[in-house]
Write a protein that holds these residues in place. Structure first.
Motif, PDB file in Angstrom:
ATOM      1  N   ALA A 423       0.858  -1.189   0.000  1.00  0.00           N
ATOM      2  CA  ALA A 423       0.000   0.000   0.000  1.00  0.00           C
ATOM      3  C   ALA A 423       0.885   1.227   0.000  1.00  0.00           C
ATOM      4  N   SER A 424       1.722   1.329  -1.032  1.00  0.00           N
ATOM      5  CA  SER A 424       2.709   2.398  -1.056  1.00  0.00           C
ATOM      6  C   SER A 424       2.014   3.743  -1.134  1.00  0.00           C
ATOM      7  N   SER A 425       2.804   4.782  -0.869  1.00  0.00           N
ATOM      8  CA  SER A 425       2.236   6.120  -0.907  1.00  0.00           C
ATOM      9  C   SER A 425       1.639   6.411  -2.283  1.00  0.00           C
ATOM     10  N   ILE A 426       2.161   5.748  -3.324  1.00  0.00           N
ATOM     11  CA  ILE A 426       1.618   5.969  -4.669  1.00  0.00           C
ATOM     12  C   ILE A 426       0.146   5.565  -4.739  1.00  0.00           C
ATOM     13  N   ILE A 427      -0.195   4.435  -4.114  1.00  0.00           N
ATOM     14  CA  ILE A 427      -1.585   3.976  -4.141  1.00  0.00           C
ATOM     15  C   ILE A 427      -2.467   4.877  -3.271  1.00  0.00           C
ATOM     16  N   ILE A 428      -1.951   5.166  -2.088  1.00  0.00           N
ATOM     17  CA  ILE A 428      -2.759   5.935  -1.134  1.00  0.00           C
ATOM     18  C   ILE A 428      -3.024   7.351  -1.638  1.00  0.00           C
ATOM     19  N   THR A 429      -2.006   7.949  -2.274  1.00  0.00           N
ATOM     20  CA  THR A 429      -2.198   9.339  -2.694  1.00  0.00           C
ATOM     21  C   THR A 429      -3.207   9.461  -3.836  1.00  0.00           C
ATOM     22  N   THR A 430      -3.497   8.356  -4.517  1.00  0.00           N
ATOM     23  CA  THR A 430      -4.580   8.401  -5.504  1.00  0.00           C
ATOM     24  C   THR A 430      -5.877   8.850  -4.842  1.00  0.00           C
ATOM     25  N   PHE A 431      -6.186   8.229  -3.711  1.00  0.00           N
ATOM     26  CA  PHE A 431      -7.402   8.589  -2.977  1.00  0.00           C
ATOM     27  C   PHE A 431      -7.386  10.060  -2.601  1.00  0.00           C
ATOM     28  N   THR A 432      -6.254  10.476  -1.987  1.00  0.00           N
ATOM     29  CA  THR A 432      -6.229  11.838  -1.474  1.00  0.00           C
ATOM     30  C   THR A 432      -6.204  12.862  -2.601  1.00  0.00           C
ATOM     31  N   ASP A 433      -5.627  12.501  -3.757  1.00  0.00           N
ATOM     32  CA  ASP A 433      -5.697  13.417  -4.895  1.00  0.00           C
ATOM     33  C   ASP A 433      -7.134  13.535  -5.389  1.00  0.00           C
ATOM     34  N   CYS A 434      -7.775  12.397  -5.618  1.00  0.00           N
ATOM     35  CA  CYS A 434      -9.140  12.417  -6.137  1.00  0.00           C
ATOM     36  C   CYS A 434     -10.067  13.170  -5.184  1.00  0.00           C
ATOM     37  N   ILE A 435     -10.029  12.790  -3.907  1.00  0.00           N
ATOM     38  CA  ILE A 435     -10.909  13.437  -2.926  1.00  0.00           C
ATOM     39  C   ILE A 435     -10.508  14.894  -2.745  1.00  0.00           C
ATOM     40  N   GLY A 436      -9.188  15.145  -2.784  1.00  0.00           N
ATOM     41  CA  GLY A 436      -8.698  16.506  -2.605  1.00  0.00           C
ATOM     42  C   GLY A 436      -9.144  17.442  -3.724  1.00  0.00           C
ATOM     43  N   PHE A 437      -9.358  16.901  -4.908  1.00  0.00           N
ATOM     44  CA  PHE A 437      -9.863  17.736  -6.009  1.00  0.00           C
ATOM     45  C   PHE A 437     -11.392  17.764  -6.000  1.00  0.00           C
ATOM     46  N   LEU A 438     -11.978  16.573  -5.718  1.00  0.00           N
ATOM     47  CA  LEU A 438     -13.433  16.435  -5.786  1.00  0.00           C
ATOM     48  C   LEU A 438     -14.133  17.323  -4.754  1.00  0.00           C
ATOM     49  N   LEU A 439     -13.656  17.262  -3.499  1.00  0.00           N
ATOM     50  CA  LEU A 439     -14.349  17.967  -2.416  1.00  0.00           C
ATOM     51  C   LEU A 439     -14.455  19.466  -2.663  1.00  0.00           C
ATOM     52  N   PRO A 440     -13.352  20.180  -2.898  1.00  0.00           N
ATOM     53  CA  PRO A 440     -13.508  21.635  -3.084  1.00  0.00           C
ATOM     54  C   PRO A 440     -14.328  21.974  -4.329  1.00  0.00           C
ATOM     55  N   LEU A 441     -14.140  21.192  -5.412  1.00  0.00           N
ATOM     56  CA  LEU A 441     -14.864  21.514  -6.645  1.00  0.00           C
ATOM     57  C   LEU A 441     -16.357  21.260  -6.474  1.00  0.00           C
ATOM     58  N   TRP A 442     -16.674  20.130  -5.830  1.00  0.00           N
ATOM     59  CA  TRP A 442     -18.083  19.780  -5.673  1.00  0.00           C
ATOM     60  C   TRP A 442     -18.764  20.719  -4.667  1.00  0.00           C
ATOM     61  N   LEU A 443     -18.062  21.015  -3.567  1.00  0.00           N
ATOM     62  CA  LEU A 443     -18.617  21.940  -2.578  1.00  0.00           C
ATOM     63  C   LEU A 443     -18.808  23.321  -3.192  1.00  0.00           C
ATOM     64  N   ALA A 444     -17.802  23.733  -3.972  1.00  0.00           N
ATOM     65  CA  ALA A 444     -17.907  25.060  -4.596  1.00  0.00           C
ATOM     66  C   ALA A 444     -19.083  25.092  -5.559  1.00  0.00           C
ATOM     67  N   SER A 445     -19.238  24.033  -6.351  1.00  0.00           N
ATOM     68  CA  SER A 445     -20.324  24.045  -7.334  1.00  0.00           C
ATOM     69  C   SER A 445     -21.681  23.963  -6.628  1.00  0.00           C
ATOM     70  N   SER A 446     -21.742  23.329  -5.462  1.00  0.00           N
ATOM     71  CA  SER A 446     -23.025  23.228  -4.753  1.00  0.00           C
ATOM     72  C   SER A 446     -23.331  24.490  -3.952  1.00  0.00           C
ATOM     73  N   LEU A 447     -22.304  25.047  -3.299  1.00  0.00           N
ATOM     74  CA  LEU A 447     -22.561  26.126  -2.341  1.00  0.00           C
ATOM     75  C   LEU A 447     -22.332  27.520  -2.918  1.00  0.00           C
ATOM     76  N   LEU A 448     -21.421  27.638  -3.868  1.00  0.00           N
ATOM     77  CA  LEU A 448     -21.020  28.988  -4.287  1.00  0.00           C
ATOM     78  C   LEU A 448     -21.618  29.411  -5.610  1.00  0.00           C
ATOM     79  N   LEU A 449     -21.848  28.441  -6.516  1.00  0.00           N
ATOM     80  CA  LEU A 449     -22.173  28.853  -7.889  1.00  0.00           C
ATOM     81  C   LEU A 449     -23.650  28.664  -8.218  1.00  0.00           C
TER      82      LEU A 449
END
Lengths: 449, 449
Positions: A423-449
């Motif tokens: 479970a190298s950092s390469i595998i784990i960071t996939t999750f955090t990259d996806c969620i790290g991009f998804l959360l702000p974009l999705w929250l922004a599109s729901s709450l701000l725009l």
């Protein structure tokens, strides 16, 4: 004597001596311990190593070869030696060291070397060569002191002294019956201290720790470490005594296992030699990077999916890299602690839940703290408090995901029997990259725009 | 006996026995080795541990305490015991184990415990407590077998047998003069085998490895590993013999050092206990994350600086995360290999240059390969070959930077005397994030717009 570190003066001395004649070189070599010569060898070209090995007495030469690291390829040096010298050296080597070196060669090369040496030695080395090098059988030494359980004290002492002729150190004496079945152990101390009419059967300790030849070397190391042993006997399925593993072999095993942990967790194939050349390094790392490229495209597809958010709120782009990167680093932290913990001891189910819950809490707190800093920055610099709230939530959420995956994935892998360090950092960071991009974009599109 | 792993049945047995009376509990406890009880203790509440320690015979109880990991806090258990039982246990402990446990307590608690025990023991433990726990003095054991150099064979043998009464194992016997100055070593084997009229001075080996008490434990471990020793004597500045370090203590040191390497490289403070609670984890990791947040803002400022590029070529945003992330992972790979290599052996200047050059090559090749994949994707999916070329160049450039910094920074830190593992992935990925954003944006603004 303090720790030997190669400094330039040592290397320079050897190099100067190498330019001179053999007699002068021999004098210089006498001042170095075999393990020091093995270290110096790392800096010398092949032909100089061969010349030095040829000059050294056989016992010294064999010790140098056994001290050379696997990465310094003692087997190549051995193969290039004059056949007679080579046979002498192989016969002098401990069986386990000879086996380690020969196991790196092709089968026909092994055969060529073994056919020239003493047939008993060859037989013993061949027997060791059949064990996987990562098992108890692969790291054991078959030169041991053993006494028959029916001897009396003086016979046992004579036997120990006779057998110890060829051994540098003895700690524990193994007690066997007529069929070579291991019955127990006895210490030299108890033999010396026993009454004259005592028998080995009076002195034998029958409660002892042993391992089967097939046991993984990592498990042998844990046993030796757990029970504070200096040696452990190795037996076959019928309890026939095969050899022993000594604690100094375990030190090498532990270094190797730690190296593998560090490499795997960093997305490097465990077989990569630390001092290997660039070709090996590319072969070991490129596959992981290509996997990472695939997962990076996945994360990037999240950004593409929300392209309207970027167009209408371009400032969010700069924050995406911050939230994704922070998640990756928090996940690496949780991963390192968890993988190392698993590799030092097995965790019960309860401990596994506690660990995941702890990492959840740590992610929540570290996420909220860093989220707050980003919120303040968004208010002051971008004058957009609502964006700040979105970023605060996204940062907290992503660090929680980082903690849960960093601890949870290696624990799950361990449960299903896969090496958790994969479970190298390469595998784990996939999750955090996806969620790290998804959360702000999705929250922004729901709450701000 | 195979490796002991706590399974639920063991724990359940102990828990059931704990509900019953002392007699039944004692019977169950007899079936476990002290090191096994130490492992079971990790899963039991404080009051049960105290009850068990109180039930066990003193020698067994002290062995359990010495086998408990530092993280299981044997010192708290000890402190809560009834003073008389506690004194018996401390007197029974090996001095080095007693010192390890007591060193975790406050000074007034140490004093309270030591004033109640045998004054010679207290004196010896106090002497050990003054060494830093990470040095040879901190891990050495002062119970050793030593003989005066003027004895004859039979006197020496008697002396060895007398002194060995209290020791579990003896390997090497130390030879001292009348002032306790270390003169050399002698093996029990050579004493047993010597002629009856031999003297210790005939048998002593004067060429031996020793360490000063102040030497860092990591250096002691390398020496023991390098010379395949089972014990190493520890002396003061006047060569007075203080004690010995045994190889089983070194195993613990090596586990600890490997854990520290893995934690530091992953941006976790080396003091974080693997099984510590969430508060300690936050304290250990938050500072690194805040540093990372600072560097992430730096990387984000690169994106802000090129905001016109994003507006005119919005598709580049998705690629930034790919190039930055790939650089981070490639840097982590180079870092892991280099840090581990440095920690196992010192590199010469030449080897350092070769390592950096190798990582440059690896970065170039892995970068070009992954860059090519991205180029193809940009041509097919975004139908923008020029963007593909920009991304190809950026990927290659960033992975070269990743290799150079991943290998170069730890090597530079080592040269200036800073622990190379501090060059954690958090620090290194700052470079690769900044360069990973800068290169594609700058190339795009120069070549495409």
């Amino acid at each position: 004597m303090q720790s030997f570190e190669i400094d330039k003066s040592d290397l320079q001395r050897i190099k100067t001596a190498l330019e001179g004649d053999d007699a002068g070189l021999e004098v210089v070599l006498q001042e170095y311990h075999a393990s020091e010569i093995a270290i110096l060898f790392e800096k010398l070209p092949q032909e100089d190593k061969e010349r030095i090995i040829n000059l050294l007495p056989v016992d010294e030469a064999s010790e140098v070869l056994s001290e050379m690291t696997e990465e310094a390829h003692p087997e190549e040096l051995l193969l290039n030696l004059d056949p007679e010298k080579r046979s002498d050296i192989v016969e002098e080597l401990d069986y386990d060291d000879a086996t380690d070196i020969l196991s790196q060669l092709e089968e026909h090369e092994q055969h060529e070397i073994l056919q020239d040496i003493d047939q008993e030695d060859a037989h013993n080395i061949r027997a060791l060569l059949k064990y996987d090098e990562d098992t108890a059988g692969g790291i054991m030494n078959s030169e041991i002191i053993k006494v028959n359980i029916n001897l009396n004290k003086m016979q046992a002492l004579d036997e120990v002294i006779r057998q110890s002729e060829e051994m540098e150190e003895f700690y524990t004496i193994y007690v066997v019956d007529d069929a070579d079945i291991l019955q127990g152990i006895v210490s030299i101390k108890s033999i010396i201290k026993a009454r004259h009419d005592a028998r080995v059967s009076d002195l034998v300790i029958r409660d002892f720790v042993y391992v089967k030849a097939e046991l993984d070397q990592e498990d042998v190391a844990s046993l030796i470490s757990q029970y504070n042993l200096t040696t452990i006997p190795v037996v076959d399925d019928n309890m026939k005594l095969l050899g022993r593993v000594t604690v100094d072999d375990i030190i090498d095993v532990m270094e190797q296992e730690s190296t593998e942990d560090i490499l795997k967790i960093s997305g490097v194939s465990e077989d990569e030699e630390l001092s290997g050349n660039w070709k090996e390094a590319v072969k070991s790392r490129l596959p992981w990077l290509i996997v990472n490229l695939g997962t990076a495209f996945l994360a990037a597809s999240v950004i593409r999916h929300f392209s309207d958010v970027e167009e209408r709120l371009p400032v969010i782009v700069a924050y995406l890299s911050i939230i994704g990167g922070m998640g990756g680093n928090a996940a690496t932290q949780a991963l390192a602690v968890t993988v190392r913990r698993i590799s030092l001891s097995d965790l019960s189910d309860r401990q596994a839940y506690t660990t995941v819950f702890k990492e959840f809490l740590v992610g929540l707190i570290n996420g909220a703290f860093n989220g707050l800093i980003v919120l303040v920055f968004a208010c002051l610099y971008d004058e957009n408090p609502l964006l700040g709230v979105v970023l605060f939530l996204a940062m907290t959420g992503n660090l929680v995901v980082a903690g849960l995956t960093g601890a949870g994935i290696p624990l799950i892998l361990k449960r299903v029997g896969i090496d958790p360090a994969v479970a190298s950092s390469i595998i784990i960071t996939t999750f955090t990259d996806c969620i790290g991009f998804l959360l702000p974009l999705w929250l922004a599109s729901s709450l701000l725009l």
